[in-house]
Design a protein around this motif. Structure first.
Motif, short mmCIF file in Angstrom:
data_model
loop_
_atom_site.label_atom_id
_atom_site.label_comp_id
_atom_site.label_asym_id
_atom_site.label_seq_id
_atom_site.Cartn_x
_atom_site.Cartn_y
_atom_site.Cartn_z
N THR A 13 10.19 24.14 11.21
CA THR A 13 9.06 24.88 11.77
C THR A 13 8.46 25.82 10.74
O THR A 13 7.23 25.92 10.60
CB THR A 13 9.50 25.67 13.01
N ASP A 14 9.32 26.50 10.00
CA ASP A 14 8.84 27.44 8.99
C ASP A 14 8.16 26.71 7.83
O ASP A 14 7.12 27.17 7.33
CB ASP A 14 10.01 28.28 8.45
N VAL A 15 8.74 25.60 7.40
CA VAL A 15 8.11 24.83 6.32
C VAL A 15 6.74 24.34 6.76
O VAL A 15 5.76 24.42 6.00
CB VAL A 15 8.99 23.63 5.90
N ARG A 16 6.64 23.89 7.99
CA ARG A 16 5.35 23.42 8.48
C ARG A 16 4.30 24.53 8.44
O ARG A 16 3.15 24.29 8.02
CB ARG A 16 5.48 22.89 9.91
N GLU A 17 4.67 25.72 8.84
CA GLU A 17 3.71 26.81 8.85
C GLU A 17 3.20 27.11 7.45
O GLU A 17 2.00 27.37 7.25
CB GLU A 17 4.30 28.06 9.49
N LEU A 18 4.08 27.07 6.46
CA LEU A 18 3.65 27.33 5.09
C LEU A 18 2.80 26.18 4.54
O LEU A 18 1.79 26.41 3.89
CB LEU A 18 4.86 27.56 4.19
N VAL A 19 3.22 24.95 4.81
CA VAL A 19 2.45 23.80 4.32
C VAL A 19 1.04 23.80 4.90
O VAL A 19 0.07 23.47 4.22
CB VAL A 19 3.18 22.48 4.66
N GLU A 20 0.92 24.20 6.16
CA GLU A 20 -0.38 24.16 6.82
C GLU A 20 -1.23 25.40 6.54
O GLU A 20 -2.32 25.55 7.10
CB GLU A 20 -0.19 23.95 8.33
N THR A 21 -0.74 26.26 5.65
CA THR A 21 -1.53 27.39 5.16
C THR A 21 -1.89 27.09 3.71
O THR A 21 -1.10 27.33 2.80
CB THR A 21 -0.73 28.71 5.24
N GLU A 22 -3.06 26.53 3.50
CA GLU A 22 -3.41 26.08 2.16
C GLU A 22 -3.46 27.25 1.17
O GLU A 22 -3.98 28.32 1.50
CB GLU A 22 -4.76 25.35 2.18
N SER A 23 -2.92 27.03 -0.02
CA SER A 23 -2.82 28.13 -0.99
C SER A 23 -3.07 27.65 -2.42
O SER A 23 -2.22 27.83 -3.30
CB SER A 23 -1.43 28.78 -0.89
N PRO A 24 -4.23 27.03 -2.68
CA PRO A 24 -4.51 26.64 -4.07
C PRO A 24 -4.60 27.88 -4.97
O PRO A 24 -5.25 28.87 -4.63
CB PRO A 24 -5.87 25.93 -3.96
N SER A 25 -3.95 27.82 -6.10
CA SER A 25 -3.82 28.98 -6.99
C SER A 25 -5.16 29.59 -7.38
O SER A 25 -5.27 30.80 -7.57
CB SER A 25 -3.07 28.60 -8.27
N ILE A 26 -6.19 28.75 -7.52
CA ILE A 26 -7.46 29.24 -8.03
C ILE A 26 -8.28 29.98 -6.98
O ILE A 26 -9.30 30.60 -7.31
CB ILE A 26 -8.30 28.10 -8.61
N ASP A 27 -7.88 29.92 -5.71
CA ASP A 27 -8.61 30.59 -4.63
C ASP A 27 -7.83 31.84 -4.23
O ASP A 27 -6.85 31.76 -3.48
CB ASP A 27 -8.77 29.64 -3.44
N LEU A 28 -8.24 33.00 -4.71
CA LEU A 28 -7.48 34.23 -4.47
C LEU A 28 -7.45 34.62 -3.00
O LEU A 28 -6.46 35.20 -2.53
CB LEU A 28 -8.06 35.37 -5.32
N ASP A 29 -8.52 34.32 -2.26
CA ASP A 29 -8.51 34.62 -0.83
C ASP A 29 -7.48 33.76 -0.10
O ASP A 29 -6.76 34.24 0.78
CB ASP A 29 -9.90 34.39 -0.22
#
Length: 378
Positions: A13-29
């Motif tokens: 469940t925790d891994v899913r939450e992180l995976v589904e929160t996109e975090s490309p390095s170049i997008d600071l927001d």
């Protein structure tokens, strides 16, 4: 040493939450939004919120428990995947294989760290640093990593494992260069002799740079991207190419660095400007050997799969930790494969035993069992 119960359903469940929160390095927001999710999940497990450290607009997180030298858990929450990847590669678990952007590198490792710390009787003596720009070479977090590592007794890196779960006991150091060639423009048809051809000079320099490699030492020097000129009918005034260097030892990095800065132009009047230099020092096996032996001992004692060891060409933030002289063991994250590739995946049936290994190693290190000191030995 006790063996706690690790809840696989909650891990997933925790891994899913992180995976589904996109975090490309170049997008600071996006990285800032990801940091908030990581902070919330981490706080729920370890019982305290992190410090939020924003450097050059990048959000990093730090937890510290107790005083004195800590065992530092090191990870990152940024990924290489651009927005929209989830539409093509959504989170999924099929036939025991978990997929989703960033799951293997290294969101599952972060979740494992939180669960391992939560299972300890107390987090006293533990610190966690979760950075937000590792995939860019850690430009804003390097100083944080090195400062935390200097104060630590040992550093455990939650990057993914190799193959069937091998720990990374050595990593090549990396150096990055751009060679700029300065010539002189002229009309290619009317008076080419008045020009100094930067493309031709580049052609002389590329093999000279490649010759700095040392196959016997395992040192690679690879010219990569290149560009030159402006128009078809103009003698090019400027050309440039980039160079990727990987080496097992600091001495080899320094040898190549000296060679790069000693390059001389071949064409009369041409000039060379070498930008860049050594980025990450190597994680040499001597800095991980005792920790690896300890991990093997813990796995054997707990009846867990005993990990092998591997030396890899890629670098991580563990290189920075080892570079300041702190014992460092890498690859303690998930078992799977496909980092940075479309087939990135995690083996679900290895999440629990790897979390137990991390927990046992933390408990052993914090307790100071068979401790021989806090510098240069775990």
């Amino acid at each position: 040493m006790r063996q706690p119960q690790i809840d696989l359903h909650r891990l997933l469940t925790d891994v899913r939450e992180l995976v589904e929160t996109e975090s490309p390095s170049i997008d600071l927001d996006a990285v800032a939004r990801s940091a908030e999710v990581v902070a919330r999940l981490g706080a729920a497990h370890v019982g305290a919120p992190p410090e939020r450290l924003v450097v050059d607009g990048v959000t990093h997180l730090r937890w510290r428990f107790g005083s004195g030298p800590h065992v530092l858990l090191l990870g990152h929450h940024d990924t290489v995947w651009p927005h929209g990847t989830l539409d093509r590669i959504p989170y999924a678990v099929t036939d025991g294989v978990l997929r989703g952007p960033g799951c293997f590198d290294m969101l599952a490792g972060l979740v494992m760290a939180f669960h391992a710390v939560a299972a300890l009787p107390s987090p006293e003596g533990i610190s966690l640093l979760v950075t937000g720009d590792e995939e860019l070479g850690s430009p804003s977090s390097r100083a944080l990593i090195e400062a935390e590592a200097r104060e630590a007794s040992a550093v455990l890196v939650l990057e993914a494992s190799v193959g069937d779960g091998a720990l990374k006991t050595a990593r090549k150091g990396t150096s990055m260069y751009e060679v700029e060639v300065v010539g002189r423009a002229a009309h290619a048809g009317l008076e080419p002799g008045k020009g100094i051809n930067a493309t031709v000079e580049l052609a002389h320099q590329v093999p000279a740079v490649a010759a700095l490699a040392s196959p016997s030492a395992g040192t690679t020097v690879t010219p990569t991207s290149a560009s030159a000129g402006t128009t078809l009918n103009t003698v090019p005034a400027v050309a440039r190419f980039t160079v990727d260097v990987r080496a097992w030892s600091a001495a080899e990095q320094e040898r190549v660095d000296a060679g790069m800065h000693a390059l001389e132009p071949v064409l009369e009047g041409a000039k060379l400007v070498v930008h860049g230099g050594i980025n990450r020092p190597p994680l040499e096996e001597s800095m991980s050997a005792a920790l690896f032996e300890r991990a093997v001992s813990v796995a054997t004692r707990l009846g867990l799969p005993v990990p092998d060891q591997a030396a890899v060409g890629g670098a991580s933030d563990g290189n920075f930790a080892a570079g300041v002289g702190t014992p460092t063991l890498d690859g303690l994250g998930a078992v799977g494969g496909g980092a940075h590739a479309e087939n990135e995946h995690v083996l679900v049936d290895r999440l629990v035993d790897r979390t137990l290994l991390l927990h046992g190693l933390l408990e052993d290190l914090v307790a100071g069992r068979s401790a021989e000191g806090s510098r240069n030995r775990p």
